[in-house]
Scaffold this motif. Structure first.
Motif, PDB file in Angstrom:
ATOM      1  N   THR A  18     -55.452  64.076 -43.269  1.00 12.51           N
ATOM      2  CA  THR A  18     -54.452  63.166 -43.123  1.00 12.51           C
ATOM      3  C   THR A  18     -53.607  63.942 -43.414  1.00 12.51           C
ATOM      4  O   THR A  18     -52.894  64.051 -44.288  1.00 12.51           O
ATOM      5  CB  THR A  18     -54.727  62.461 -43.635  1.00 12.51           C
ATOM      6  N   ALA A  60     -61.918  57.548 -45.181  1.00  7.72           N
ATOM      7  CA  ALA A  60     -62.684  58.579 -43.979  1.00  7.72           C
ATOM      8  C   ALA A  60     -64.039  57.617 -43.223  1.00  7.72           C
ATOM      9  O   ALA A  60     -63.306  57.771 -41.849  1.00  7.72           O
ATOM     10  CB  ALA A  60     -63.364  59.511 -44.892  1.00  7.72           C
ATOM     11  N   GLN A  69     -54.688  61.917 -38.361  1.00  6.46           N
ATOM     12  CA  GLN A  69     -55.515  62.066 -39.038  1.00  6.46           C
ATOM     13  C   GLN A  69     -56.825  61.686 -38.364  1.00  6.46           C
ATOM     14  O   GLN A  69     -56.844  61.599 -37.200  1.00  6.46           O
ATOM     15  CB  GLN A  69     -55.565  60.610 -39.010  1.00  6.46           C
ATOM     16  N   MET A 125     -57.869  64.515 -46.938  1.00  2.95           N
ATOM     17  CA  MET A 125     -58.839  62.414 -47.494  1.00  2.95           C
ATOM     18  C   MET A 125     -59.748  63.073 -48.260  1.00  2.95           C
ATOM     19  O   MET A 125     -60.691  63.365 -47.629  1.00  2.95           O
ATOM     20  CB  MET A 125     -58.973  62.189 -45.719  1.00  2.95           C
ATOM     21  N   VAL A 162     -61.685  63.147 -38.637  1.00  2.00           N
ATOM     22  CA  VAL A 162     -62.577  63.252 -39.286  1.00  2.00           C
ATOM     23  C   VAL A 162     -63.489  63.867 -38.576  1.00  2.00           C
ATOM     24  O   VAL A 162     -63.876  63.997 -37.246  1.00  2.00           O
ATOM     25  CB  VAL A 162     -63.782  61.702 -39.877  1.00  2.00           C
ATOM     26  N   ALA A 217     -62.348  65.538 -43.827  1.00  2.00           N
ATOM     27  CA  ALA A 217     -61.647  64.604 -42.544  1.00  2.00           C
ATOM     28  C   ALA A 217     -59.732  64.489 -43.313  1.00  2.00           C
ATOM     29  O   ALA A 217     -59.756  65.448 -44.665  1.00  2.00           O
ATOM     30  CB  ALA A 217     -61.707  63.470 -44.106  1.00  2.00           C
ATOM     31  N   ARG A 274     -64.071  59.136 -49.533  1.00  2.00           N
ATOM     32  CA  ARG A 274     -65.293  58.995 -48.506  1.00  2.00           C
ATOM     33  C   ARG A 274     -65.194  57.516 -47.566  1.00  2.00           C
ATOM     34  O   ARG A 274     -65.232  57.340 -46.312  1.00  2.00           O
ATOM     35  CB  ARG A 274     -66.131  59.241 -48.931  1.00  2.00           C
TER      36      ARG A 274
END
Length: 206
Positions: A168, A15, A101, A9, A103, A166, A12
């Motif tokens: 995804t 995220a 997903q 990802m 972070v 991050a 920014r």
């Protein structure tokens, strides 16, 4: 966190949006002999170009002692996720997998001191989670003596984020009919609508 390039990802803002949409995170510190974790809601706030995560825990929690020592921490935000079955496609090489997903945020933690600063943090956190309600609750309604006791029993802290990772993973490698088949399989089996929406967006971008 292991992140193959196709699953990274890179935006920014994306995220940060996930962190704010799924604020209940895993807070991980090194304990005595092994990592220790707490499950906490976080505020994700940007100030003067810096990113901060702010939260609180009970002073009775053994992890609160590490906050006083300026420890370094990892905070893990988990977005939508779900099992993906090969049975939904005609791909003879596909195996079971999990889409998700997430972070990871890293940085040093420090306590937040002072009655006014602590009350302000609690008010901001309360507002974040109450704002969508038709009749939001406010801290002003707390009895003053009880409010003081709560502050004494609570350790408040912040982490300045030094690094974000991050990921995804949303079947980006299954374009066209196979991607559609996976989405249809998820729909038939009552999967998380948020996961399906994220997958539709990811597959559309390909």
């Amino acid at each position: 966190m292991y992140i193959p390039p196709r699953y990274e990802m890179t935006e920014r803002g994306e995220a940060l949006a996930l962190m704010r949409a799924y604020p209940f995170a895993f807070f991980v510190l090194n304990g005595e002999g092994a990592p220790e974790a707490a499950h906490l809601p976080f505020l994700t706030e940007e100030e003067d170009g810096r990113l901060y995560l702010r939260a609180h825990m009970a002073r009775a929690n053994p992890l609160s002692e590490a906050l006083e020592q300026g420890a370094r921490a990892l905070v893990i935000f988990q977005g939508p996720h779900g099992y993906i079955s090969p049975a939904w496609t005609d791909d003879p090489k596909m195996v079971p997998t999990w889409n998700y997903q997430a972070v990871h945020a890293y940085g040093p933690v420090r306590t937040i001191d002072g009655k006014d600063r602590c009350l302000d943090l609690l008010a901001r956190m309360t507002a974040q989670f109450e704002e969508a309600r038709p009749d939001p609750w406010r801290m002003d309604g707390l009895e003053p003596g009880w409010k003081a006791r709560l502050l004494e029993a609570t350790a408040m802290f912040e982490m300045e984020v030094e690094r974000l990772e991050a990921k995804t993973k949303l079947s980006q490698d299954k374009a066209g009919e196979r991607g559609t088949a996976i989405l249809e399989g998820l729909a038939r089996e009552g999967a998380d609508p948020e996961l399906m929406a994220a997958m539709r967006a990811a597959l559309k971008e390909r």
